[in-house]
Design an enzyme around this catalytic site. Structure first.
Site, short mmCIF file in Angstrom:
data_model
loop_
_atom_site.label_atom_id
_atom_site.label_comp_id
_atom_site.label_asym_id
_atom_site.label_seq_id
_atom_site.Cartn_x
_atom_site.Cartn_y
_atom_site.Cartn_z
N VAL A 230 5.03 4.52 -4.12
CA VAL A 230 4.99 3.78 -5.38
C VAL A 230 3.89 4.34 -6.28
O VAL A 230 4.10 4.56 -7.48
CB VAL A 230 4.78 2.26 -5.12
CG1 VAL A 230 4.40 1.54 -6.41
CG2 VAL A 230 6.03 1.66 -4.50
N GLN B 277 0.83 -1.22 0.00
CA GLN B 277 0.00 0.00 0.00
C GLN B 277 0.86 1.26 0.00
O GLN B 277 0.49 2.28 0.60
CB GLN B 277 -0.96 -0.02 1.18
CG GLN B 277 -2.14 -0.95 0.97
CD GLN B 277 -2.97 -0.56 -0.26
OE1 GLN B 277 -3.08 0.59 -0.65
NE2 GLN B 277 -3.56 -1.57 -0.90
N SER B 278 1.99 1.22 -0.68
CA SER B 278 2.89 2.37 -0.70
C SER B 278 2.30 3.55 -1.46
O SER B 278 1.95 3.45 -2.64
CB SER B 278 4.21 1.96 -1.36
OG SER B 278 4.99 3.10 -1.65
N ASN B 279 2.24 4.70 -0.78
CA ASN B 279 1.86 5.94 -1.46
C ASN B 279 2.98 6.42 -2.37
O ASN B 279 2.73 7.04 -3.40
CB ASN B 279 1.56 7.03 -0.42
CG ASN B 279 0.45 6.63 0.52
OD1 ASN B 279 -0.68 6.42 0.11
ND2 ASN B 279 0.77 6.51 1.81
#
Ligand code: PLP
Length: 332
Positions: free
Chosen positions: A79, A75-77
């Site tokens: 990325v 859930q990387s913002n």
């Protein structure tokens, strides 16, 4: 101006607004609380990585890259913003996703940020927690080069000295807004993770002669590890902008008491903070970073560590796209 001469591409809507939160301040019966709206940087639902990517992508383009490689949690913002920036600049995007959160729900694995990564057409590769991502990104870069491509590696969170320049700029921008809006703050509070935001902000403020105390609320590492990481990066960033030594070790403060069971795992105080800001101010925060940082700030107010006569500014680093991935975990 600390940032002249660095390669940079325009990606963010700047300056982000500096707004007062009267209903939250009243609700808490505490200090005057403001928010710096870096959730509204404009790229693919916004967030703090966009400022950093202006410099990372600037360097990538200057070096003639045709592909960027980066890494983050599922859930990387970071990325998501990198994938969007790559599209905007006509670059390919290779992503290493780390399964950092244990027992993820179906929504966690498929919705929120990772859904947006897929919409942007990033090439996603999934890895177990604890993989040596620096080595793996180098491997992928070698493969791309061997096939005639031109790769550029952006570290997790874009938290190297180049990426952190984005938050040097944020520090300068905030000081200018304080002048224009005639407000003086006693503290600035931010989430601190891969450290570039905290480090860049500290350099931007100190390098401009401001002694505004910066409080980082940790989301992953213990206090001593986090503070060392931020300090080490701040020293490098200070050198890069030619303000060597402008940040002292005891100037870097992280409070890591609001992490709960671990990175990306919900806490009651995060849940309360996310609902409080939604329902008093109509603002969205995220479960992994800004919501936990907000929980820290609220606790400081309740504990009297921020006093009624003070003015506090919370740096909203974004992340609301992640809420959808936590839809069945939040206690509503
Ligand atoms: C990445 C991120 C942070 C932390 O910033 P770092 O520079 O990694 O310390 C805070 N909030 C959100 C929403 C983020 O995506």
């Amino acid at each position: 101006m600390l940032l002249t001469g660095f390669p940079r591409v325009s990606l963010a809507h700047l300056p982000t607004r500096l707004e007062i939160l009267p209903r939250l301040s009243e609700h808490l019966g505490g200090p005057e609380i403001w928010v710096k709206r870096d959730d509204c940087t404009g790229l693919a639902t916004g967030g703090n990585k966009t400022r950093k990517l202006e410099f990372s992508m600037g360097e990538a383009l200057e070096r003639g890259a045709d592909t960027v490689i980066t890494v983050g949690a599922v859930q990387s913002n970071h990325v998501r913003q990198t994938a969007a920036a790559a599209c905007k600049l006509g670059l390919k995007c290779e992503v290493l996703l780390e399964h950092r959160v244990t027992n993820p729900t179906e929504l966690y694995r498929s919705s929120g940020n990772v859904l947006l990564d897929r919409i942007f057409g990033a090439n996603l590769r999934e890895y177990d927690a604890g993989t040596d991502f620096d080595a793996e990104m180098e491997n992928i870069a070698r493969e791309i080069s061997a096939a005639g491509g031109s790769p550029y590696i952006i570290p997790g969170g874009a938290s190297n000295p180049v990426g952190a320049l984005g938050y040097v700029g944020c520090g300068e921008e905030l000081l200018q807004q304080c002048d224009e809006q005639d407000v003086r703050f006693d503290h600035i509070v931010t989430a601190t993770g891969s450290a570039g935001t905290h480090a860049g902000l500290a350099v931007g403020l100190r390098g401009s002669g401001s002694d505004l105390p910066v409080l980082g609320i940790g989301v992953r590492a213990p206090k001593d590890v986090q503070e060392e990481r931020v300090y080490k990066l701040a020293v490098e960033v200070a050198d890069l902008v030619d303000k060597p030594g402008c940040v002292a070790r005891d100037d870097i403060v992280a409070d890591c008491n609001y992490i709960g069971a671990g990175y990306g795992l919900p806490t009651e105080s995060m849940n309360e903070a996310v609902l409080m800001l939604a329902r008093t101010e109509g603002l969205l925060f995220d479960p992994v970073y800004s919501g936990k940082a907000l929980a820290g700030m609220i606790d400081y107010v309740r504990e009297g560590r921020f006093t009624k006569d003070e003015k506090i500014v919370f740096l909203h680093t974004g992340g609301a796209a992640g809420l959808f991935a936590y839809a069945d975990i939040l206690d509503l």
